[in-house]
Every structure is written in structure tokens, then in C-alpha cells.
Write a protein that holds these residues in place. Structure first.
Motif, PDB file in Angstrom:
ATOM      1  N   LYS A  28      -2.590   1.082   9.870  1.00  0.00           N
ATOM      2  CA  LYS A  28      -2.480   2.559   9.315  1.00  0.00           C
ATOM      3  C   LYS A  28      -2.212   1.720   8.360  1.00  0.00           C
ATOM      4  CE  LYS A  28      -0.293   7.101   7.879  1.00  0.00           C
ATOM      5  NZ  LYS A  28       1.069   7.341   8.369  1.00  0.00           N
ATOM      6  N   THR A  29      -2.644   1.778   6.929  1.00  0.00           N
ATOM      7  CA  THR A  29      -3.400   1.605   5.830  1.00  0.00           C
ATOM      8  C   THR A  29      -2.310   2.423   4.814  1.00  0.00           C
ATOM      9  OG1 THR A  29      -5.104   0.683   6.106  1.00  0.00           O
ATOM     10  CG2 THR A  29      -4.628   0.797   3.912  1.00  0.00           C
ATOM     11  N   VAL A  30      -1.135   1.761   4.074  1.00  0.00           N
ATOM     12  CA  VAL A  30      -0.363   3.199   3.178  1.00  0.00           C
ATOM     13  C   VAL A  30      -0.457   2.518   1.850  1.00  0.00           C
ATOM     14  CG1 VAL A  30       0.496   3.892   4.925  1.00  0.00           C
ATOM     15  CG2 VAL A  30       2.019   1.806   3.536  1.00  0.00           C
ATOM     16  N   ASN A  31      -0.163   3.532   1.191  1.00  0.00           N
ATOM     17  CA  ASN A  31       0.144   2.790  -0.483  1.00  0.00           C
ATOM     18  C   ASN A  31       1.335   2.949  -0.689  1.00  0.00           C
ATOM     19  OD1 ASN A  31      -2.785   4.419  -0.803  1.00  0.00           O
ATOM     20  ND2 ASN A  31      -2.599   2.690  -1.947  1.00  0.00           N
ATOM     21  N   LEU A  32       1.922   1.989  -1.457  1.00  0.00           N
ATOM     22  CA  LEU A  32       3.410   1.879  -1.856  1.00  0.00           C
ATOM     23  C   LEU A  32       3.023   2.215  -2.806  1.00  0.00           C
ATOM     24  CD1 LEU A  32       3.620  -2.285  -0.603  1.00  0.00           C
ATOM     25  CD2 LEU A  32       4.257  -0.093   0.704  1.00  0.00           C
ATOM     26  N   ILE A  33       4.485   2.631  -3.796  1.00  0.00           N
ATOM     27  CA  ILE A  33       5.186   3.595  -5.026  1.00  0.00           C
ATOM     28  C   ILE A  33       4.613   3.049  -5.928  1.00  0.00           C
ATOM     29  CG2 ILE A  33       6.656   4.100  -6.700  1.00  0.00           C
ATOM     30  CD1 ILE A  33       8.672   4.658  -4.129  1.00  0.00           C
ATOM     31  N   ASN A  34       4.153   0.967  -5.666  1.00  0.00           N
ATOM     32  CA  ASN A  34       3.256   0.839  -7.095  1.00  0.00           C
ATOM     33  C   ASN A  34       1.868   1.185  -7.034  1.00  0.00           C
ATOM     34  OD1 ASN A  34       3.073  -0.842  -5.304  1.00  0.00           O
ATOM     35  ND2 ASN A  34       4.008  -2.963  -6.176  1.00  0.00           N
ATOM     36  N   GLY A  35       1.514   0.977  -5.987  1.00  0.00           N
ATOM     37  CA  GLY A  35       0.277   1.799  -5.587  1.00  0.00           C
ATOM     38  C   GLY A  35      -1.012   0.376  -4.939  1.00  0.00           C
ATOM     39  N   GLU A  36       0.308  -0.398  -4.176  1.00  0.00           N
ATOM     40  CA  GLU A  36      -0.648  -1.905  -3.805  1.00  0.00           C
ATOM     41  C   GLU A  36      -0.871  -0.828  -2.016  1.00  0.00           C
ATOM     42  OE1 GLU A  36       0.934  -6.224  -2.220  1.00  0.00           O
ATOM     43  OE2 GLU A  36       1.768  -4.847  -3.429  1.00  0.00           O
ATOM     44  N   GLU A  37      -2.191  -1.739  -2.100  1.00  0.00           N
ATOM     45  CA  GLU A  37      -2.548  -1.032  -0.405  1.00  0.00           C
ATOM     46  C   GLU A  37      -1.891  -2.533   0.460  1.00  0.00           C
ATOM     47  OE1 GLU A  37      -6.080   1.315   0.625  1.00  0.00           O
ATOM     48  OE2 GLU A  37      -6.411  -0.930   0.525  1.00  0.00           O
TER      49      GLU A  37
END
Length: 221
Positions: A28-37
Motif C-alpha cells: 500500500k502506498t501512503v503519503n507522509l505529513i511532509n508529502g513524501e510518498e
């Protein structure tokens, strides 16, 4: 290269032209708070197999019938039973090269997800069947019982272990309808890839590893 393809205990008279096996992913691909995938790695998904099977209705020199079913009608009825029974079965592919050299084999427990029967004018009276199979993974709770014995008790319970020089009796297997060396090896030895060991032990009675008959008594490793 020669192929033998089994659906449950049924040998397909004509091997499919293609045997695509799709291994899916559950990552599963998710985005961190800083926008990094980032990619979250998870266990592999279940394999999916798609087959186009031809059941010949005429005599073909290349078709192999082992008696596991007689015609297209019986094959379709067996598919209905597998679908209705809601139980897993084996999907087996045996690959053999020139000179009898064995390549890697495939053995998966699968379920029948769907099948489609069609008539193709270009194929004459032969019946075409499209199958979709999905890998089945066994699951459940295993209960293990442990019994602790002292050394004297253990020796008393197993006096046979002290006897030396007594060979264990040879293990045998009686061939049943629909059996092949691969399925016997899978059933008895737990590994279909050891079928050649059975063949080597029984060359006095099995001249061709692809031809065994109900009632034959085979010596097992």
C-alpha cells in the motif's frame, strides 16, 4: 518440452498453449505529513491462474487420455462439483524436456473461481473452456500436545528403539484411478517433485513414468 497439466486428478488431454500465473501484491502506498510518498510492504497476495482448455471431441494423435474422465461432458460435470463443493484441489504442471530431463514443476492448492464454456466454429466440435483459479492457503488454529517423560519411562515406552539390525518393512502404495506419479508423491511423500524417486524404485514394473495403472503396487522411498 512435454507438459502434463492436472486439474484436481484430471489430466488435460491437450496442454494449454499458455499457462499465465499472476502473483499479486498487497503493498500500500501512503503519503507522509511532509508529502513524501512511501510504500508499506505487506505479505504477497494469492496467485491467480487463467487457462484456456480444449477438450477434443475427435481422435487426435497428440491427445493423452488417462481415464480420469472420458469426454467434455464429464469434465464439465467435474468442474461443477469442484465449484459447488467449495473445497480446494491441486493444480499441477509437470515439465519434462528431451531425454526425460525434469524441469521445475508447479503444484498449488487452488479454488475454482469461475469457468466459461464456449463453442468456437474454428475449433470444429471441440469444446473450449476458460478457467480462472486462485491459490488457496490453508489456515486455522493448531493445537500441540506435549508429554514430558523421564528417560526411564521413555525407554520403557519405546523398547523397539533398542533393537538393532532389524530393517523396517518396505512401504508400498496401490495405484488408484486418476493417480499419476506426481500426485502419489505429493500425497505420500508431501512433495510432488520427488516423483522420480518412486519411478527409479519401480522401473521393473513401470517402463514409462507417464503410464501407470490402477491396482499396481509401487514401492515407496
Amino acid at each position: 518440452m512435454a507438459y502434463e497439466v492436472y486439474i484436481d486428478d484430471m489430466l488435460l488431454p491437450l496442454p494449454p498453449e499458455k499457462i499465465p500465473v499472476k502473483y499479486s501484491s498487497q503493498n500500500k502506498t501512503v503519503n507522509l505529513i511532509n508529502g513524501e510518498e512511501i510504500n508499506l510492504l505487506k505479505p504477497a497476495g494469492l496467485a491467480e491462474i487463467s487457462l484456456d482448455v480444449t477438450i477434443p471431441q475427435m481422435d487426435y494423435p497428440c491427445a493423452v487420455w488417462d481415464g480420469s474422465f472420458d469426454d467434455a461432458e464429464e469434465f464439465i460435470e467435474r468442474l461443477k462439483e469442484l465449484k459447488k463443493g467449495k473445497t480446494p484441489f491441486e493444480f499441477i504442471v509437470i515439465r519434462e524436456g528431451a531425454g526425460g530431463n525434469s524441469f521445475f514443476d508447479t503444484s498449488l492448492d487452488v479454488t475454482l473461481e469461475e469457468y466459461k464454456v464456449s463453442d468456437d466454429v474454428s475449433e470444429g466440435v471441440d469444446v473450449l473452456i476458460s478457467l480462472t483459479l486462485k491459490e488457496y492457503r490453508h489456515y486455522g488454529t493448531h493445537i500441540l500436545n506435549f508429554i514430558l517423560l523421564d528417560k526411564e519411562h521413555a525407554e520403557a515406552e519405546n523398547p523397539e528403539e533398542e533393537r538393532q539390525g532389524q530393517p523396517s518393512p518396505a512401504k508400498t502404495y496401490t495405484v488408484a484411478k486418476g493417480d499419476c506419479l506426481w500426485s502419489i508423491s505429493k500425497k505420500v511423500l508431501g512433495n510432488g517433485g520427488r516423483w522420480r524417486e518412486i519411478y527409479n524404485l519401480n522401473q521393473d514394473k513401470v517402463k514409462n513414468p507417464n503410464l501407470i495403472y490402477p491396482g499396481q503396487i509401487l514401492t515407496m522411498p
